[in-house]
Enzyme design. Structure first.
Site, PDB file in Angstrom:
ATOM      1  CG  HIS A   1       0.420   6.152  -0.635  1.00  0.00           C
ATOM      2  ND1 HIS A   1      -0.673   6.508  -1.396  1.00  0.00           N
ATOM      3  CD2 HIS A   1      -0.069   5.640   0.517  1.00  0.00           C
ATOM      4  CE1 HIS A   1      -1.782   6.222  -0.728  1.00  0.00           C
ATOM      5  NE2 HIS A   1      -1.448   5.694   0.439  1.00  0.00           N
TER       6      HIS A   1
ATOM      7  CG  HIS B   1      -1.854   1.108   1.372  1.00  0.00           C
ATOM      8  ND1 HIS B   1      -3.221   0.971   1.248  1.00  0.00           N
ATOM      9  CD2 HIS B   1      -1.639   2.427   1.621  1.00  0.00           C
ATOM     10  CE1 HIS B   1      -3.805   2.152   1.430  1.00  0.00           C
ATOM     11  NE2 HIS B   1      -2.875   3.048   1.653  1.00  0.00           N
ATOM     12  CD  GLU B   2       1.467   3.400   3.646  1.00  0.00           C
ATOM     13  OE1 GLU B   2       1.619   4.490   3.067  1.00  0.00           O
ATOM     14  OE2 GLU B   2       0.444   3.107   4.293  1.00  0.00           O
TER      15      GLU B   2
END
Lengths: 110, 212
Positions: free
Chosen positions: B64, B60-61
């Site tokens: 980003h 997920h990160e």
């Protein structure tokens, strides 16, 4: 870019086209597609490309090459048929590898 | 620089464990975050207790971080940018897999993935920005179609290991058959990792898998 008929290869190996077709038709992929998009996946183009690829191997010709390239362009176009919300960079951020400033409080997003 | 090179630059920008990851104690139930000011991923060591959860948070990160690397994302002032990256992260990290949703007692089937992505993106925005729920919902709605369909760097939504494997195969074959002049850069993806290991080995950017 050099692109003679003798040097050109299809964008994927024929086996790759076939494995994509099989994967597309698999139960799990149909389930995932329904879960994500509410529809059955469309797999026919993979099969068509597989046959074109085999045709290219037996009998290389401009129509087959064009068909395979166009198919790949269409896949690419599908991935890009939206207007991005942001502007793309030309290079990664300059500070990507710069040492951290010790003690500076982060402001995170999760 | 053509778009392909931009994405490749980000994909091959090495991600170093000691520079780009930080394990910290966090408040509440937050699992992690991406600090754009330092280009660093924060993992909440007190709130991650399972390897599968860790994998998902890292993925997920990393999405980003990938967005930060490839685009001028205005994290702090442009809610559309923030919403878009959150939609993408929820969509592509495995956050909203059927298995994970069922484990949260969220039972749904037809297009439930999208409902989950909306909900989790909304939650993430509300967690990091002082904005009303209505405003956050409006922004998510505005950018949802665009951002849900942005599957970079995978070229597809990686629902399972096979999807990941096929996405990586596309990446390995990116130069094949004059594909460079056919592709313009979004069919790019990831190298599978099974664990973050100790030591200084750089991690190829955009790594993904889940459910090891």
């Amino acid at each position: 870019m050099a692109d003679s008929g003798a040097m050109w290869r299809p964008p994927r190996t024929c086996d790759d086209y076939w494995s994509e077709f099989r994967h597309c038709k698999s139960l799990w992929n149909r389930f995932h597609n329904y879960y994500a998009h509410g529809t059955s996946p469309s797999c026919g183009q993979w099969k068509e490309d597989y046959y074109s690829c085999r045709e290219w191997e037996k009998n290389p010709g401009p129509e087959t090459k064009d068909a395979l390239q166009q198919s790949e362009r269409n896949r690419e176009a599908e991935q890009r048929k939206f207007t991005p919300v942001w502007d793309l960079r030309r290079d990664p951020p300059r500070d990507w590898h710069m040492p951290l400033h010790q003690g500076k409080p982060p402001d995170s997003q999760s | 620089m053509p778009p392909l090179c931009q994405v490749l630059s980000c994909l091959f920008s090495a991600v170093y464990k000691d520079r780009h990851f930080s394990c910290e104690d966090c408040d509440g139930t937050v699992s992690g975050g991406f600090d754009a000011t330092s280009s660093q991923i924060v993992l909440c060591q007190n709130n991650i207790h399972q390897q599968s959860h860790m994998n998902r948070v890292v993925t997920h990160e990393l999405i980003h971080a990938f967005d930060h690397c490839r685009a001028h994302v205005d994290w702090f002032n442009n809610f559309k940018h923030l919403a878009c990256s959150e939609i993408r992260a929820a969509n592509l990290s495995g956050d909203c897999s059927f298995h994970n949703e069922v484990s949260r007692f969220n039972f749904g089937l037809k297009k439930h993935h999208q409902e989950c992505v909306r909900g989790r993106a909304l939650r993430s925005i509300l967690a990091v920005r002082k904005v009303s729920r209505e405003e956050a919902e409006k922004v998510v709605d505005e950018v949802f179609d665009t951002c849900f369909n942005d599957h970079a760097p995978f070229g597809r939504i990686p629902h399972d290991k096979k999807d990941a494997k096929f996405a990586y195969r596309d990446f390995e074959n990116r130069d094949r058959g004059s594909k460079v002049d056919v592709y313009a850069g979004y069919m790019m993806p990831v190298k599978r990792i099974s664990r973050l290991k100790g030591g200084d080995a750089p991690l190829l950017f955009a790594m993904w898998t889940y459910n090891y």
